[in-house]
Design a protein around this motif. Structure first.
Motif, PDB file in Angstrom:
ATOM      1  N   ALA A  78      -2.448  -5.704  -6.127  1.00 36.38           N
ATOM      2  CA  ALA A  78      -3.278  -4.882  -7.003  1.00 36.38           C
ATOM      3  C   ALA A  78      -3.156  -3.423  -6.606  1.00 36.38           C
ATOM      4  CB  ALA A  78      -4.739  -5.322  -6.925  1.00 36.38           C
ATOM      5  N   HIS A  79      -3.213  -2.539  -7.589  1.00 36.23           N
ATOM      6  CA  HIS A  79      -3.161  -1.106  -7.335  1.00 36.23           C
ATOM      7  C   HIS A  79      -4.436  -0.456  -7.868  1.00 36.23           C
ATOM      8  CE1 HIS A  79       1.163  -2.237  -7.279  1.00 36.23           C
ATOM      9  NE2 HIS A  79       1.203  -1.360  -6.296  1.00 36.23           N
ATOM     10  N   TYR A  80      -5.008   0.406  -7.037  1.00 36.86           N
ATOM     11  CA  TYR A  80      -6.214   1.135  -7.392  1.00 36.86           C
ATOM     12  C   TYR A  80      -5.943   2.636  -7.321  1.00 36.86           C
ATOM     13  CZ  TYR A  80      -8.696  -3.275  -6.601  1.00 36.86           C
ATOM     14  OH  TYR A  80      -9.123  -4.572  -6.659  1.00 36.86           O
ATOM     15  N   ARG A  81      -6.533   3.378  -8.235  1.00 37.49           N
ATOM     16  CA  ARG A  81      -6.459   4.838  -8.233  1.00 37.49           C
ATOM     17  C   ARG A  81      -7.728   5.389  -7.592  1.00 37.49           C
ATOM     18  NH1 ARG A  81      -5.754   6.240 -13.844  1.00 37.49           N
ATOM     19  NH2 ARG A  81      -8.009   6.066 -14.081  1.00 37.49           N
ATOM     20  N   VAL A  82      -7.565   6.400  -6.733  1.00 38.45           N
ATOM     21  CA  VAL A  82      -8.701   7.019  -6.056  1.00 38.45           C
ATOM     22  C   VAL A  82      -8.890   8.424  -6.608  1.00 38.45           C
ATOM     23  CG1 VAL A  82      -9.701   7.692  -3.851  1.00 38.45           C
ATOM     24  CG2 VAL A  82      -8.197   5.691  -3.971  1.00 38.45           C
ATOM     25  N   ASP A  83     -10.060   8.705  -7.178  1.00 41.92           N
ATOM     26  CA  ASP A  83     -10.400  10.032  -7.695  1.00 41.92           C
ATOM     27  C   ASP A  83     -11.604  10.564  -6.928  1.00 41.92           C
ATOM     28  OD1 ASP A  83      -8.453  10.078  -9.802  1.00 41.92           O
ATOM     29  OD2 ASP A  83      -9.726   8.683 -10.909  1.00 41.92           O
ATOM     30  N   GLY A  84     -11.487  11.811  -6.444  1.00 42.11           N
ATOM     31  CA  GLY A  84     -12.592  12.417  -5.722  1.00 42.11           C
ATOM     32  C   GLY A  84     -12.107  13.164  -4.502  1.00 42.11           C
ATOM     33  N   PRO A  85     -13.022  13.746  -3.729  1.00 46.75           N
ATOM     34  CA  PRO A  85     -12.629  14.514  -2.554  1.00 46.75           C
ATOM     35  C   PRO A  85     -12.008  13.626  -1.485  1.00 46.75           C
ATOM     36  CG  PRO A  85     -15.001  14.201  -2.609  1.00 46.75           C
ATOM     37  CD  PRO A  85     -14.482  13.724  -3.920  1.00 46.75           C
ATOM     38  N   GLY A  86     -11.188  14.218  -0.637  1.00 42.45           N
ATOM     39  CA  GLY A  86     -10.493  13.457   0.394  1.00 42.45           C
ATOM     40  C   GLY A  86      -9.016  13.393   0.097  1.00 42.45           C
ATOM     41  N   ASN A  87      -8.252  12.915   1.060  1.00 43.40           N
ATOM     42  CA  ASN A  87      -6.801  12.907   0.880  1.00 43.40           C
ATOM     43  C   ASN A  87      -6.252  11.619   0.299  1.00 43.40           C
ATOM     44  OD1 ASN A  87      -7.331  11.370   3.113  1.00 43.40           O
ATOM     45  ND2 ASN A  87      -5.696  12.211   4.376  1.00 43.40           N
ATOM     46  N   ALA A  88      -7.063  10.570   0.163  1.00 42.10           N
ATOM     47  CA  ALA A  88      -6.580   9.309  -0.398  1.00 42.10           C
ATOM     48  C   ALA A  88      -6.435   9.423  -1.916  1.00 42.10           C
ATOM     49  CB  ALA A  88      -7.520   8.169  -0.051  1.00 42.10           C
ATOM     50  N   THR A  89      -5.320   8.950  -2.443  1.00 42.92           N
ATOM     51  CA  THR A  89      -5.085   8.979  -3.889  1.00 42.92           C
ATOM     52  C   THR A  89      -4.895   7.596  -4.483  1.00 42.92           C
ATOM     53  OG1 THR A  89      -2.705   9.282  -3.535  1.00 42.92           O
ATOM     54  CG2 THR A  89      -4.054  11.274  -3.782  1.00 42.92           C
ATOM     55  N   ALA A  90      -4.546   6.607  -3.662  1.00 45.40           N
ATOM     56  CA  ALA A  90      -4.275   5.267  -4.177  1.00 45.40           C
ATOM     57  C   ALA A  90      -4.501   4.231  -3.080  1.00 45.40           C
ATOM     58  CB  ALA A  90      -2.839   5.167  -4.687  1.00 45.40           C
ATOM     59  N   VAL A  91      -4.817   3.009  -3.514  1.00 46.58           N
ATOM     60  CA  VAL A  91      -4.967   1.881  -2.597  1.00 46.58           C
ATOM     61  C   VAL A  91      -4.148   0.718  -3.134  1.00 46.58           C
ATOM     62  CG1 VAL A  91      -6.557   0.286  -1.475  1.00 46.58           C
ATOM     63  CG2 VAL A  91      -7.308   2.606  -2.001  1.00 46.58           C
ATOM     64  N   GLU A  92      -3.360   0.107  -2.284  1.00 46.87           N
ATOM     65  CA  GLU A  92      -2.577  -1.077  -2.640  1.00 46.87           C
ATOM     66  C   GLU A  92      -3.128  -2.270  -1.874  1.00 46.87           C
ATOM     67  OE1 GLU A  92       1.879  -0.925  -2.798  1.00 46.87           O
ATOM     68  OE2 GLU A  92       1.672  -2.382  -1.158  1.00 46.87           O
ATOM     69  N   VAL A  93      -3.417  -3.348  -2.587  1.00 50.58           N
ATOM     70  CA  VAL A  93      -4.006  -4.541  -1.996  1.00 50.58           C
ATOM     71  C   VAL A  93      -3.085  -5.726  -2.260  1.00 50.58           C
ATOM     72  CG1 VAL A  93      -5.974  -6.106  -1.993  1.00 50.58           C
ATOM     73  CG2 VAL A  93      -6.341  -3.655  -2.340  1.00 50.58           C
ATOM     74  N   ARG A  94      -2.554  -6.320  -1.192  1.00 44.44           N
ATOM     75  CA  ARG A  94      -1.637  -7.453  -1.349  1.00 44.44           C
ATOM     76  C   ARG A  94      -2.273  -8.718  -0.784  1.00 44.44           C
ATOM     77  NH1 ARG A  94       2.321  -9.614   1.867  1.00 44.44           N
ATOM     78  NH2 ARG A  94       2.134  -7.886   3.344  1.00 44.44           N
ATOM     79  N   THR A  95      -2.437  -9.710  -1.657  1.00 42.01           N
ATOM     80  CA  THR A  95      -2.987 -11.003  -1.264  1.00 42.01           C
ATOM     81  C   THR A  95      -1.845 -12.004  -1.143  1.00 42.01           C
ATOM     82  OG1 THR A  95      -5.031 -10.522  -2.458  1.00 42.01           O
ATOM     83  CG2 THR A  95      -4.621 -12.824  -1.887  1.00 42.01           C
ATOM     84  N   THR A  96      -1.703 -12.609   0.015  1.00 41.43           N
ATOM     85  CA  THR A  96      -0.571 -13.504   0.253  1.00 41.43           C
ATOM     86  C   THR A  96      -0.793 -14.872  -0.374  1.00 41.43           C
ATOM     87  OG1 THR A  96      -1.502 -14.224   2.370  1.00 41.43           O
ATOM     88  CG2 THR A  96      -0.004 -12.337   2.407  1.00 41.43           C
ATOM     89  N   ALA A  97       0.305 -15.572  -0.602  1.00 46.94           N
ATOM     90  CA  ALA A  97       0.239 -16.896  -1.222  1.00 46.94           C
ATOM     91  C   ALA A  97       0.008 -17.998  -0.199  1.00 46.94           C
ATOM     92  CB  ALA A  97       1.531 -17.176  -1.997  1.00 46.94           C
TER      93      ALA A  97
END
Length: 250
Positions: A78-97
């Protein structure tokens, strides 16, 4: 008894995709709760019939392939977009099988990467296990906090009850005698709009973290989907972490 999810409207996507969208929370830290701050003791509230955090995991309570609709642990990224103050712009979440033996049970490994552009800001891994009733437990983490339930006094905590009710309160773990994150269910039938479309029948939890005491944080879970939105703070300090897409593991 396994939990059977009643028929409900699902996430209505603005951009149809084969297979739909199903995502999960990559540990309580997905809300970018930070690291390095000393934990504080937090009142854990309660959930009927459960001891949270639990002093011991019973493997027999985790037999079978029960799925919690609000925390489905579907293999994929899953990919998430981060909006707001701070240096993070995106989060990637990988769930294993594949499941991994953790704290005496077969747990699902979930890896999270926080990015600023192409650069990696932080990454960590968490292990989750769903019991026969459908409750989802956090049984271990590595990263900013490293622990396994049953080792050095660490205890597994709850991340999503089988049947969440408004007012349910629970800690996601006990580590070094403290509760780093506490969650409280504040709504069970909310609606909102995210990048993937309109989401309804949402379970919303309010998070209180040791890393950011006094900062309001809300996590939104869609049935048969998982986490679709995180909101933190207000005004100029407001941060929004929003589901953008999900690719299932073939």
């Amino acid at each position: 008894m396994p939990v059977t999810s009643p028929p409900r409207p699902r996430l209505r996507s603005a951009r149809p995709r084969a297979g739909g969208v199903r995502v999960v929370l990559a540990a309580a830290a997905l809300a970018l709760s930070g690291c390095g701050s000393a934990p504080v003791t937090i009142d854990t509230g309660g959930v009927d019939g459960l001891v949270v955090p639990t002093p011991g995991i019973a493997p027999g309570d985790f037999e079978g392939d029960v799925v919690n609709p609000w925390f489905p642990l579907t293999p994929g990224t899953a990919h998430y977009r981060v909006d707001g103050p701070g240096n993070a712009t995106a989060v990637e979440v990988r769930t294993t099988a594949e499941s991994t033996p953790t704290a005496g049970v077969d747990a699902v490994k979930v890896h999270r990467v926080v990015r600023s552009g192409e650069d990696v800001v932080a990454e960590d891994t968490a292990w989750f296990a769903t019991d026969r009733a459908g409750n989802v437990w956090l049984v271990g983490e590595t990263g900013a906090s490293t622990w396994v339930a049953g080792a050095d006094g660490a205890e597994a905590g709850l991340v999503m009850p089988a049947r969440p009710r408004r007012g349910d309160g629970f800690a996601t773990a006990r580590v070094d005698g403290e509760f780093p994150v506490r969650l409280e269910v504040i709504a069970t039938d909310m609606a909102t709009t995210v990048a993937t479309g309109e989401a309804d029948h949402l379970v919303v939890v309010q998070a209180r973290t040791a890393a950011r005491p006094g900062v309001e944080e809300k996590w939104y879970f869609a049935p048969d989907t998982g986490l679709v939105l995180v909101e933190r703070g207000s005004g100029a300090d407001r941060v929004r972490i929003e589901l953008v897409d999900f690719a299932a593991t073939p």
